[in-house]
Write a protein that holds these residues in place. Structure first.
Motif, mmCIF file in Angstrom:
data_model
loop_
_atom_site.group_PDB
_atom_site.id
_atom_site.type_symbol
_atom_site.label_atom_id
_atom_site.label_comp_id
_atom_site.label_asym_id
_atom_site.label_seq_id
_atom_site.Cartn_x
_atom_site.Cartn_y
_atom_site.Cartn_z
ATOM 1 N N HIS A 65 0.842 -1.212 0.000
ATOM 2 C CA HIS A 65 0.000 0.000 0.000
ATOM 3 C C HIS A 65 0.870 1.251 0.000
ATOM 4 O O HIS A 65 1.646 1.488 0.931
ATOM 5 C CB HIS A 65 -0.931 0.040 1.216
ATOM 6 N N HIS A 67 1.047 5.598 -1.720
ATOM 7 C CA HIS A 67 0.488 6.700 -2.513
ATOM 8 C C HIS A 67 1.700 7.371 -3.156
ATOM 9 O O HIS A 67 2.335 8.245 -2.542
ATOM 10 C CB HIS A 67 -0.246 7.710 -1.637
ATOM 11 N N HIS A 223 -9.086 2.075 2.116
ATOM 12 C CA HIS A 223 -8.771 2.336 3.526
ATOM 13 C C HIS A 223 -9.990 1.963 4.374
ATOM 14 O O HIS A 223 -11.111 2.306 4.013
ATOM 15 C CB HIS A 223 -8.524 3.827 3.775
ATOM 16 N N HIS A 260 -5.189 -0.565 6.844
ATOM 17 C CA HIS A 260 -5.208 -0.050 8.229
ATOM 18 C C HIS A 260 -6.013 -0.942 9.177
ATOM 19 O O HIS A 260 -5.447 -1.646 9.993
ATOM 20 C CB HIS A 260 -5.698 1.414 8.311
ATOM 21 N N ASP A 311 2.119 3.281 3.176
ATOM 22 C CA ASP A 311 1.265 4.471 3.087
ATOM 23 C C ASP A 311 2.105 5.680 2.667
ATOM 24 O O ASP A 311 1.725 6.816 2.927
ATOM 25 C CB ASP A 311 0.575 4.729 4.443
#
Ligand SMILES: [Zn+2]
Length: 458
Positions: A65, A67, A223, A260, A311
């Motif tokens: 995961h 971004h 998420h 998460h 993240d």
């Protein structure tokens, strides 16, 4: 053909094979043989030799995961801003950024994140993208960067109502369009998931629309319960928990990634366990946002596959595994727990998550597996063997030790120098893009983005 040898080989296959003086022979985009350096050297003298110089030869790591775009914000600080919660940080900082990102920033952000992947020995990344001033075509722009830099990327757009109905519709269309493209033209390095931001910024109508358009082709990347807001909004507006909602609407499948799950209730864990979906833990991000720590050991005990992501707090998976150990010890109060679980998350479960989208054998050094190989310049002073290799790596090594990165048989970095593309030229473009973005962010004042139902704090 490449022979990567003269190092300790960790295969990360189901047998946990280890070669003290080993080598890996690649042929095209896959691995031909793994074994003793002395034997492989004689068996294939024509292969180009990459000397591990006594370091560690292991599979390229997987980030479940990230971004990529947020790399453009590295070093930027909002003036006089000290958020007192995740929610405030999202409304005033994170969503401000992706609400300001336009199409031209997307490629720069993707290259920036991908350079960091390569430098940290990460060859596969699951990206969760948002750029609400340039939704259409954004996944294709990232795909271009994935193709040029040479890593593997599984991409999606994080559909959300936080920037209004039009942008939400565009996000759904972008996911659908890119998924169709990958089905027709994708290759072993480019894959798609269907992206949702989080239950608390999506209506039932939006989630149902995504489920229908996906039509069971891929899993959802979403998420869930990062902070307490997700649960309270879902209960208030829908009378259901976040997982209850997602599951009833059909978004929790055995190929979905639920990121998460810090505030996920025990009953919701049973929903995840029954579905076969994966949870992805991002320990540094959770600590940074002060949201608490997910009950990872409880999840594992229920049979849930828990993987590891960053993240984009960092791109270093070994540092992330180490942070997980500390978070788990702090959460449970047990000072000797965490290392076996960290190894399972990073080396076993991330491999299983990646194998749902990428070629069989990914995350291992085995015959026929994808030739994703890294060399760490890490030489412990104490015993390092099959029994303690993972604890040694998790507690002692870091992504910055990576000296060579190969993906699909192509050398991307050698002797710590990126050789697959013009890194300096791309750095220049990233710098121009981030400078312009920071100026726009400074000029945009203290505008606050809210979910469609308004400010939760009122
Ligand atoms: Zn995230």
């Amino acid at each position: 053909m490449y022979l990567i040898g003269n190092g300790r080989v960790i295969t990360n296959d189901k047998d946990g094979s280890f070669f003290e003086k080993g080598a890996v022979l690649t042929d095209g985009d896959s691995i031909k043989r793994v074994g003793l350096y002395a034997e492989l050297k004689d068996a294939c003298p024509e292969a180009e030799f990459i000397d591990a110089e006594g370091g560690i030869i292991m599979p390229g790591m997987i980030n479940a995961h990230a971004h990529l775009y947020s790399t453009l914000m590295s070093g930027y600080a909002l003036k006089d801003f000290t958020p007192d919660s995740l929610y405030e940080n999202l409304c005033k900082r994170s969503w401000k950024l992706d609400g300001e990102l336009d199409f031209y920033d997307v490629a720069a952000g993707a290259y920036a994140g991908l350079i960091r992947c390569i430098r940290n020995g990460v060859t596969t990344v699951f990206d969760h993208h948002a750029s609400f001033k340039g939704v259409k075509g954004s996944l294709f722009a990232i795909a271009g960067a994935v193709q040029e830099t040479g890593v593997r990327g599984c991409l999606c757009y994080e559909t959300s109502q936080r920037c209004g109905f039009k942008a939400c519709s565009e996000a759904i269309a972008e996911n659908e369009s890119f998924l169709g493209y990958c089905e027709s033209f994708g290759d072993s390095r480019l894959k798609a998931m269907f992206g949702l931001h989080a239950p608390f910024t999506l209506s039932d109508f939006d989630i149902t629309d995504c489920v229908n358009r996906n039509a069971g082709r891929v899993g959802f990347h979403v998420h869930v319960s990062e902070g307490a807001e997700d649960g309270s909004v879902c209960l208030l507006n829908y009378g259901k928990t976040p997982l209850g909602r997602l599951s009833e609407l059909g978004a929790v499948t055995d190929r979905s990634i639920l990121v998460h799950c810090v505030h996920t209730k025990d009953k919701e864990l049973d929903i995840i366990a029954a579905s076969g979906a994966s949870v992805v833990n991002c320990p540094q991000s959770n600590m940074s946002n002060a949201v608490g720590a997910a009950a990872v050991t409880d999840m594992l005990n229920k049979g849930i596959r828990v993987g590891l992501g960053t993240d984009s707090f960092t791109f270093d998976m070994l540092e992330t595994a180490r942070a997980f150990v500390l978070a788990e010890r702090s959460r449970t109060g047990k000072c000797y727990t965490g290392v076996p679980q960290a190894a399972k998350l990073l080396f076993e479960n991330n491999r299983e998550i990646a194998e749902q989208y990428f070629p069989k054998g990914i995350g291992t050094l085995t015959e026929g597996a994808p030739a994703d190989v890294i060399v760490l310049d890490h030489k412990p002073l104490t015993r390092f063997d099959a029994e303690n290799a993972y604890p040694q790596l998790i507690l002692g090594a870091s992504g910055a030790d990576c000296a060579m990165t190969m993906c699909a048989g192509r050398v991307l970095m050698r002797d710590r120098k990126i050789v697959a593309f013009d890194e300096e030229g791309i750095r220049e473009k990233i710098r121009r893009s981030s400078d312009a973005l920071w100026e726009r962010l400074d000029a945009s004042g203290d505008k606050t983005w809210f979910p469609p139902y308004g400010d939760l704090r009122k």
